[in-house]
Each structure stands twice: as structure tokens, then as C-alpha cells.
Scaffold this motif. Structure first.
Motif, PDB file in Angstrom:
ATOM      1  N   LEU A   2     -12.024  -0.745   3.313  1.00 56.04           N
ATOM      2  CA  LEU A   2     -11.434  -2.274   2.790  1.00 56.04           C
ATOM      3  C   LEU A   2     -10.388  -2.565   4.046  1.00 56.04           C
ATOM      4  O   LEU A   2      -9.989  -1.303   4.675  1.00 56.04           O
ATOM      5  N   GLU A   3     -10.330  -3.620   3.842  1.00 57.50           N
ATOM      6  CA  GLU A   3      -9.363  -4.120   4.842  1.00 57.50           C
ATOM      7  C   GLU A   3      -7.658  -4.672   5.091  1.00 57.50           C
ATOM      8  O   GLU A   3      -7.281  -4.581   5.505  1.00 57.50           O
ATOM      9  N   TYR A   4      -8.138  -4.326   3.903  1.00 64.05           N
ATOM     10  CA  TYR A   4      -6.669  -4.847   2.632  1.00 64.05           C
ATOM     11  C   TYR A   4      -6.183  -4.047   1.190  1.00 64.05           C
ATOM     12  O   TYR A   4      -7.600  -3.612   1.564  1.00 64.05           O
ATOM     13  N   THR A   5      -4.611  -3.897   1.938  1.00 62.77           N
ATOM     14  CA  THR A   5      -4.299  -2.371   0.510  1.00 62.77           C
ATOM     15  C   THR A   5      -2.959  -3.209   0.027  1.00 62.77           C
ATOM     16  O   THR A   5      -2.838  -4.168   0.109  1.00 62.77           O
ATOM     17  N   VAL A   6      -2.534  -2.065  -0.812  1.00 61.59           N
ATOM     18  CA  VAL A   6      -0.923  -2.958  -1.724  1.00 61.59           C
ATOM     19  C   VAL A   6      -0.430  -1.747  -0.957  1.00 61.59           C
ATOM     20  O   VAL A   6      -0.216  -0.453  -1.435  1.00 61.59           O
ATOM     21  N   SER A   7       0.825  -2.086  -0.474  1.00 58.87           N
ATOM     22  CA  SER A   7       2.064  -1.163  -0.651  1.00 58.87           C
ATOM     23  C   SER A   7       3.026  -1.695  -1.358  1.00 58.87           C
ATOM     24  O   SER A   7       3.185  -2.612  -1.715  1.00 58.87           O
ATOM     25  N   LYS A   8       4.105  -0.516  -1.460  1.00 60.29           N
ATOM     26  CA  LYS A   8       5.212  -0.778  -2.061  1.00 60.29           C
ATOM     27  C   LYS A   8       6.579  -0.740  -1.081  1.00 60.29           C
ATOM     28  O   LYS A   8       6.413   0.385  -0.121  1.00 60.29           O
ATOM     29  N   GLU A   9       7.630  -2.031  -1.595  1.00 65.45           N
ATOM     30  CA  GLU A   9       8.040  -1.826  -0.844  1.00 65.45           C
ATOM     31  C   GLU A   9       9.745  -0.972  -0.513  1.00 65.45           C
ATOM     32  O   GLU A   9      10.309  -0.710  -2.212  1.00 65.45           O
ATOM     33  N   LYS A  10       9.854  -0.265   0.667  1.00 67.91           N
ATOM     34  CA  LYS A  10      10.561   0.759   0.060  1.00 67.91           C
ATOM     35  C   LYS A  10      11.775   0.650  -0.833  1.00 67.91           C
ATOM     36  O   LYS A  10      13.259  -0.811   0.140  1.00 67.91           O
ATOM     37  N   GLY A  11      12.447   0.956  -1.392  1.00 66.04           N
ATOM     38  CA  GLY A  11      14.294   0.233  -2.298  1.00 66.04           C
ATOM     39  C   GLY A  11      13.813  -0.612  -2.972  1.00 66.04           C
ATOM     40  O   GLY A  11      14.810  -0.772  -4.002  1.00 66.04           O
ATOM     41  N   SER A  12      12.734  -1.107  -3.654  1.00 68.88           N
ATOM     42  CA  SER A  12      12.996  -1.763  -5.027  1.00 68.88           C
ATOM     43  C   SER A  12      11.158  -1.883  -5.297  1.00 68.88           C
ATOM     44  O   SER A  12      10.627  -0.604  -5.764  1.00 68.88           O
TER      45      SER A  12
END
Length: 62
Positions: A2-12
Motif C-alpha cells: 500500500l502507498e497510503y495508510t492512516v495515522s492517529k494525530e498525537k494527543g487527540s
């Protein structure tokens, strides 16, 4: 791969789509639901959500 993934914004509790290896550079708006962010990532890849998730789970397991 995969070229794209999902990340969680730190602190939210917000998620965003980013390129693999560039987790600090959001490419989309922020989502409060991880599933919506994953659907957006599937759209960036140009594939259906179910197809994206099969590959996503395989890559996370390795």
C-alpha cells in the motif's frame, strides 16, 4: 504494498490519511472515526474499502 495508510494525530482522537513512511504529513482532512479515514485511504489507493482492508491487515500482521 500500500502507498497510503492512516495515522492517529498525537494527543487527540483524530485520524488522517498519509503516505507510508511519511506519517507526520497529512494528505486529507482529519476524521474522528478510524473507519472513515480508512475508507478515504482506500479512495486514495483507487480501490474498494474491502479490498484495501484485506491488504492493510496482511501488511500490519507482518
Amino acid at each position: 504494498m500500500l502507498e497510503y495508510t492512516v495515522s492517529k494525530e498525537k494527543g487527540s482522537n483524530q485520524y488522517y490519511v498519509c503516505r507510508v513512511g511519511e506519517e507526520k504529513t497529512p494528505l486529507s482532512k482529519r476524521y474522528t472515526d478510524k473507519k472513515k479515514a480508512l475508507k478515504a485511504a482506500a479512495g486514495f489507493e483507487g480501490m474498494a474499502y474491502k479490498e484495501y482492508m484485506k491488504i492493510y491487515k496482511k501488511e500490519k500482521a507482518v
